[in-house]
Enzyme design. Structure first.
Site, PDB file in Angstrom:
ATOM      1  CG  ASN A 197      -0.330   0.234   2.382  1.00 51.43           C
ATOM      2  OD1 ASN A 197       0.777  -0.414   2.520  1.00 51.43           O
ATOM      3  ND2 ASN A 197      -0.851   1.066   3.425  1.00 51.43           N
ATOM      4  CD  GLU A 203       7.563   4.191  10.812  1.00 46.11           C
ATOM      5  OE1 GLU A 203       6.455   4.172  11.242  1.00 46.11           O
ATOM      6  OE2 GLU A 203       8.434   4.974  11.087  1.00 46.11           O
ATOM      7  CB  CYS A 233      -0.077   1.693   8.716  1.00 45.76           C
ATOM      8  SG  CYS A 233       0.427   3.141   8.177  1.00 45.76           S
ATOM      9  CD  GLU A 293       9.553   5.350   7.447  1.00 51.11           C
ATOM     10  OE1 GLU A 293       8.240   5.253   6.773  1.00 51.11           O
ATOM     11  OE2 GLU A 293      10.445   4.381   6.654  1.00 51.11           O
TER      12      GLU A 293
END
Ligand code: NAD
Length: 487
Positions: free
Chosen positions: A150, A247, A281, A456
């Site tokens: 994704n 992540e 997410c 990030e």
């Protein structure tokens, strides 16, 4: 049938083996993707290491690296419509989302272009009069970047951008699901003028990821994906002792108090869970709503969920497209069956749509009588919202934190003091107050607990790709005194 190639050491190559990529809107094969061999991985890492130590890259000023990143950002902005079409075709993510997201991806590269010559070292006020001590901030080395299907252009930008700004080189493994946009991105990268080998882009499944992330020449692994895969990544990194940034997934609470602006909360919840067909997410997959407004809020939410336009991902009118893979659709059915068995009630949706492709409708489960239901506790990548109500602030906090994930959370209230108390109490890397799913290159992004570690975005992300070197310089011309006493 479209064929894609790997990008290794600055050259485009056919792979010795290929695999099929399915169009999620039809379930049919539309392209052939290259499958990297262990030999391909080795060549990509060797090229990255050679580039890392080459005078062309190692001696390039940070300002010059920034200019190359600016050029890359411009090229991405120009190519955004083409990249968006490819991502939509290969992953089923709707064109409205891919178009907007990819245009913004260029801004991430622009941000790191600007940051490249602002990653500073430090001078230390050392406790010895005849010494000058300073810290150089140096790139860690070869980075292995591994991304899920994704938003691959976005999730790779938040790795490639800061890594190259810091002076690292990168081997990126695109997901085996929907890798087309990344392999096309390699063609755009190639035009930007970076030295060969600074970035290689390969694809393939878990084996390719494992070979790459355990490679002896890799210094840092930047990973986005699920927690189970992250456990493999950490084990892989036992081989090379690389540092990792992880992540991972989430089970984000979306908390609505009775005093909230309910219209905004409704709209934010609809996009918070159903955007990207729930394959996000940060999806606000747990609605935690105050008991006094639960019935009214849920009734409006049901109306809105049922009004969502489900359709072909390349149609600009579509709001929810297919899931990326048949496996995801089957997992949705399984999750719902299990949760209903545990006492959850289906408010809307719940069954796959009877049409070609991997479509699944927006689904809401009332879990008030099933507070341990799987849909409330395990991460699922799909348009499934689980609802649970609370009486007061203390219970809202307890429910919000009743998870080992901790990526994001949403909070809707007009009460300023309560908002501050909740912000402190909620365990997650991001808290959105009276908004949801807002991101920016300037703001760090990352999780607590099972949602991973490392950040990030922002300056913090660039520092992940550096290490400090302490430099000691003696300023005295006197002979060194007693050689056996530590100074
Ligand atoms: P995944 O973990 O199955 O796969 C991610 C990547 O890891 C793929 O490229 C895959 O090939 C690779 N991989 C698989 N096994 C490996 C191994 N043993 N060694 C090395 N690499 C391996 O994830 P997915 O199903 O593609 O994506 C969904 C997951 O990603 C969800 O959990 C989601 O929450 C997470 N995600 C997190 C963020 C974030 O920023 N926190 C963003 C997007 C997605």
């Amino acid at each position: 049938m479209q064929q894609f190639q790997h990008y290794i050491g600055g050259a485009f190559e056919d792979a010795s083996a290929q695999f099929d990529s399915l169009d999620p809107a039809t379930g049919k094969v539309w392209a052939k993707m290259p499958a990297a061999t262990p030999e391909d991985v080795n060549r990509a890492v060797d090229a990255a290491e050679a580039a890392f130590f080459s005078a062309e890259w190692a001696d390039m000023t940070a300002t010059a690296r920034g200019k190359l990143l600016t050029r890359l950002a411009d090229l991405i902005a120009e190519a955004a419509p083409r990249l968006a079409e490819l991502e939509t075709r290969d992953t089923g993510k709707i064109i409205r989302e891919t178009s907007a997201q990819i245009a913004y991806v260029a801004e991430y590269y622009r941000y790191y272009a600007g940051l490249a010559d602002k990653i500073e070292g430090a001078h230390l006020p050392i406790d010895k009069p005849d010494m000058e001590v300073w810290l150089r901030r140096e790139p860690v080395g070869v980075v292995a970047a591994v991304v899920p299907w994704n938003s691959q252009l976005f999730l790779s930008a938040v790795k490639i951008g800061p890594a190259l700004a810091a002076g690292c080189t990168v081997v990126l493994k695109a997901s085996e699901e929907g890798p087309a946009p990344m392999l096309e991105f390699a063609r755009i990268f190639d035009q930007a003028g970076f030295p060969k080998g600074v970035l290689s882009v390969i694809t393939g499944g878990p084996d390719v990821g494992a070979t790459l992330t355990s490679h002896q020449k890799v210094a840092h692994v930047a990973f986005t994906g699920g927690p189970d895969t992250a456990r493999h990544i950490v084990r892989n990194s036992a081989e090379n002792l690389a540092s990792t940034s992880l992540e991972l997934g989430g089970k984000s609470p979306f908390i609505v108090f009775e005093d909230a602006d309910l219209e905004s909360a409704l709209n934010a919840q609809v996009s918070g869970i159903f955007a990207a067909t729930g394959q996000s997410c940060v999806a606000g997959s747990r609605l935690v709503v105050q008991e006094s407004i639960k019935d009214a809020f849920l009734a409006r939410l049901k109306e809105k969920a049922e009004a969502v336009v489900i359709g072909a991902p390349d149609d600009v009118a579509t709001e929810v497209g297919p899931l990326c893979t048949k496996r995801q659709r089957d997992m949705a059915l399984d999750l719902i069956a299990r949760s209903v068995g545990q006492g959850a009630k289906v408010v809307t949706g719940g069954d796959a749509l009877d049409r070609e492709g991997f479509y699944f409708p927006p689904t809401i489960l009332d879990c008030d009588d099933a507070r341990e239901a799987d849909s409330l506790t395990s991460e699922f990548f799909g348009p499934v919202l689980s609802v649970v109500s609370f009486k007061d602030e203390a219970e809202a906090i307890e429910i919000a934190n009743n998870t080992r994930f901790g990526l994001a959370s949403g909070l809707f209230t007009q009460n300023l003091t309560r908002a501050h108390r909740m912000i402190r109490a909620i365990r997650s890397g991001i808290v959105w107050v009276n908004t949801y799913r807002a991101v920016s290159p300037i703001a760090p992004f990352g999780g607590h607990g099972l949602s991973g570690h490392g950040r990030e975005g922002g300056i913090e992300a660039a520092l992940e790709y550096t290490k400090s070197k302490s430099v000691w310089l003696r300023t005295s011309d006197d002979p060194i005194p007693d050689p056996f006493v530590m100074r």
